[in-house]
Design an enzyme around this catalytic site. Structure first.
Site, PDB file in Angstrom:
ATOM      1  N   GLN A   1      -9.979   8.140  36.179  1.00  0.00           N
ATOM      2  CA  GLN A   1     -11.169   8.811  35.658  1.00  0.00           C
ATOM      3  C   GLN A   1     -12.087   9.324  36.765  1.00  0.00           C
ATOM      4  O   GLN A   1     -12.941  10.177  36.521  1.00  0.00           O
ATOM      5  CB  GLN A   1     -11.955   7.869  34.738  1.00  0.00           C
ATOM      6  CG  GLN A   1     -11.199   7.546  33.457  1.00  0.00           C
ATOM      7  CD  GLN A   1     -12.034   6.699  32.531  1.00  0.00           C
ATOM      8  OE1 GLN A   1     -12.072   5.490  32.657  1.00  0.00           O
ATOM      9  NE2 GLN A   1     -12.733   7.341  31.607  1.00  0.00           N
TER      10      GLN A   1
ATOM     11  N   HIS B   1      -7.664   0.092  26.113  1.00  0.00           N
ATOM     12  CA  HIS B   1      -8.159   1.442  26.422  1.00  0.00           C
ATOM     13  C   HIS B   1      -7.969   1.757  27.909  1.00  0.00           C
ATOM     14  O   HIS B   1      -7.449   2.815  28.272  1.00  0.00           O
ATOM     15  CB  HIS B   1      -9.640   1.530  26.029  1.00  0.00           C
ATOM     16  CG  HIS B   1     -10.269   2.854  26.281  1.00  0.00           C
ATOM     17  ND1 HIS B   1     -10.691   3.701  25.279  1.00  0.00           N
ATOM     18  CD2 HIS B   1     -10.556   3.498  27.445  1.00  0.00           C
ATOM     19  CE1 HIS B   1     -11.191   4.799  25.811  1.00  0.00           C
ATOM     20  NE2 HIS B   1     -11.127   4.703  27.138  1.00  0.00           N
ATOM     21  N   GLU B   2      -8.357   0.812  28.771  1.00  0.00           N
ATOM     22  CA  GLU B   2      -8.281   1.062  30.219  1.00  0.00           C
ATOM     23  C   GLU B   2      -6.825   1.064  30.690  1.00  0.00           C
ATOM     24  O   GLU B   2      -6.444   1.862  31.543  1.00  0.00           O
ATOM     25  CB  GLU B   2      -9.108   0.029  30.990  1.00  0.00           C
ATOM     26  CG  GLU B   2     -10.595   0.006  30.644  1.00  0.00           C
ATOM     27  CD  GLU B   2     -11.261   1.375  30.674  1.00  0.00           C
ATOM     28  OE1 GLU B   2     -10.849   2.239  31.468  1.00  0.00           O
ATOM     29  OE2 GLU B   2     -12.195   1.592  29.877  1.00  0.00           O
TER      30      GLU B   2
ATOM     31  N   HIS C   1      -5.252   4.337  30.185  1.00  0.00           N
ATOM     32  CA  HIS C   1      -5.610   5.334  31.206  1.00  0.00           C
ATOM     33  C   HIS C   1      -4.597   5.310  32.359  1.00  0.00           C
ATOM     34  O   HIS C   1      -4.273   6.356  32.922  1.00  0.00           O
ATOM     35  CB  HIS C   1      -7.002   5.043  31.777  1.00  0.00           C
ATOM     36  CG  HIS C   1      -8.124   5.666  30.995  1.00  0.00           C
ATOM     37  ND1 HIS C   1      -8.221   7.020  30.792  1.00  0.00           N
ATOM     38  CD2 HIS C   1      -9.208   5.124  30.386  1.00  0.00           C
ATOM     39  CE1 HIS C   1      -9.316   7.279  30.081  1.00  0.00           C
ATOM     40  NE2 HIS C   1      -9.927   6.144  29.822  1.00  0.00           N
TER      41      HIS C   1
ATOM     42  N   GLY D   1     -15.970   0.035  30.726  1.00  0.00           N
ATOM     43  CA  GLY D   1     -14.733   0.024  31.498  1.00  0.00           C
ATOM     44  C   GLY D   1     -14.546   1.369  32.174  1.00  0.00           C
ATOM     45  O   GLY D   1     -15.096   2.377  31.738  1.00  0.00           O
TER      46      GLY D   1
ATOM     47  N   CYS E   1     -14.937   7.245  25.127  1.00  0.00           N
ATOM     48  CA  CYS E   1     -14.321   7.304  26.447  1.00  0.00           C
ATOM     49  C   CYS E   1     -15.180   8.167  27.364  1.00  0.00           C
ATOM     50  O   CYS E   1     -15.622   9.240  26.953  1.00  0.00           O
ATOM     51  CB  CYS E   1     -12.918   7.896  26.340  1.00  0.00           C
ATOM     52  SG  CYS E   1     -12.100   8.087  27.931  1.00  0.00           S
ATOM     53  N   LEU E   2     -15.402   7.701  28.573  1.00  0.00           N
ATOM     54  CA  LEU E   2     -16.232   8.453  29.515  1.00  0.00           C
ATOM     55  C   LEU E   2     -15.580   9.785  29.906  1.00  0.00           C
ATOM     56  O   LEU E   2     -16.258  10.662  30.431  1.00  0.00           O
ATOM     57  CB  LEU E   2     -16.506   7.613  30.775  1.00  0.00           C
ATOM     58  CG  LEU E   2     -17.307   6.324  30.531  1.00  0.00           C
ATOM     59  CD1 LEU E   2     -17.432   5.534  31.827  1.00  0.00           C
ATOM     60  CD2 LEU E   2     -18.680   6.625  29.953  1.00  0.00           C
TER      61      LEU E   2
HETATM   62 ZN    ZN Z   1     -11.603   6.006  28.681  1.00  0.00          ZN
END
Ligand code: ZN
Length: 187
Positions: A51, A140-141, A144, A46, A98-99
């Site tokens: 991000q 999670h997304e 963000h 995701g 998480c990226l």
């Molecule tokens: Zn993330």
């Protein structure tokens, strides 16, 4: 289409709420195409627009379970969730990453069920009734888009570890980024 740099924790774009998308035009379509490229290159399941430095309410997701492949974009999403289970997370089965905190994993309890309501690139409203890992990805997304990282939700002890790692790696300040395929911090 392009793989874009991913912002790392500490950049203000990750810690502020994103704004609704007014209309789906060429720029939004290009942004979403780049988000898919970046998510796939990372690799990740995701990616939210903040991000990659864009404060808009958009996220992409791509994940397969035993039966179904889920891949799409959620524009101006709403999310309805059941209460997360009480107790401590199982580090094997509830470990999240998480990226924007690349290379790290921590256990976190999430709601088992989530209903996602969003618009796709054709401006068509859709709803997905998600369970398990897909429900986790959506939570999670969606976080963000509210300026919340999963690390913000961790217990005190894990928060201390996050702070330590953040300091050690020079994160926690504006402007830190990494580039999938170049820096290889994930996967
Ligand atoms: Zn993330």
């Amino acid at each position: 289409m392009a793989v874009l740099p991913i912002s790392i924790t500490g950049d203000p774009v990750l810690h502020s709420p994103a704004k609704p998308v007014d209309s789906i035009d060429g720029a939004i379509r290009e942004l979403v195409a780049n988000m898919f490229d970046t998510m796939d290159a990372a690799p990740g399941v995701g990616l939210a627009a903040p991000q990659i430095g864009v404060p808009l309410r958009i996220f992409t997701y791509s994940w397969s379970d035993d039966e179904v492949s889920w891949r799409g974009v959620a524009i101006n999403p709403e999310l309805l969730i059941t209460p997360p289970p009480v107790g401590v997370p199982n580090p094997e089965e509830e470990s999240e990453g998480c990226l924007s905190v690349p290379g790290e994993r921590f256990g976190l309890r999430r709601a088992e069920h989530a209903i996602l309501r969003a618009t796709d690139l054709e401006n068509v409203a859709y709803e997905i009734n998600a369970t398990g890992w897909l429900a986790r990805i959506f939570q999670h997304e969606f976080d963000h888009l509210c300026g919340i990282l999963y690390t913000d939700r961790l217990g005190e002890e894990d928060q201390r570890v996050v702070k330590k790692v953040t300091r050690k790696l020079g994160w926690g300040v504006p402007g830190k980024q990494w580039v999938p395929g170049v820096d290889r911090l994930e996967g």
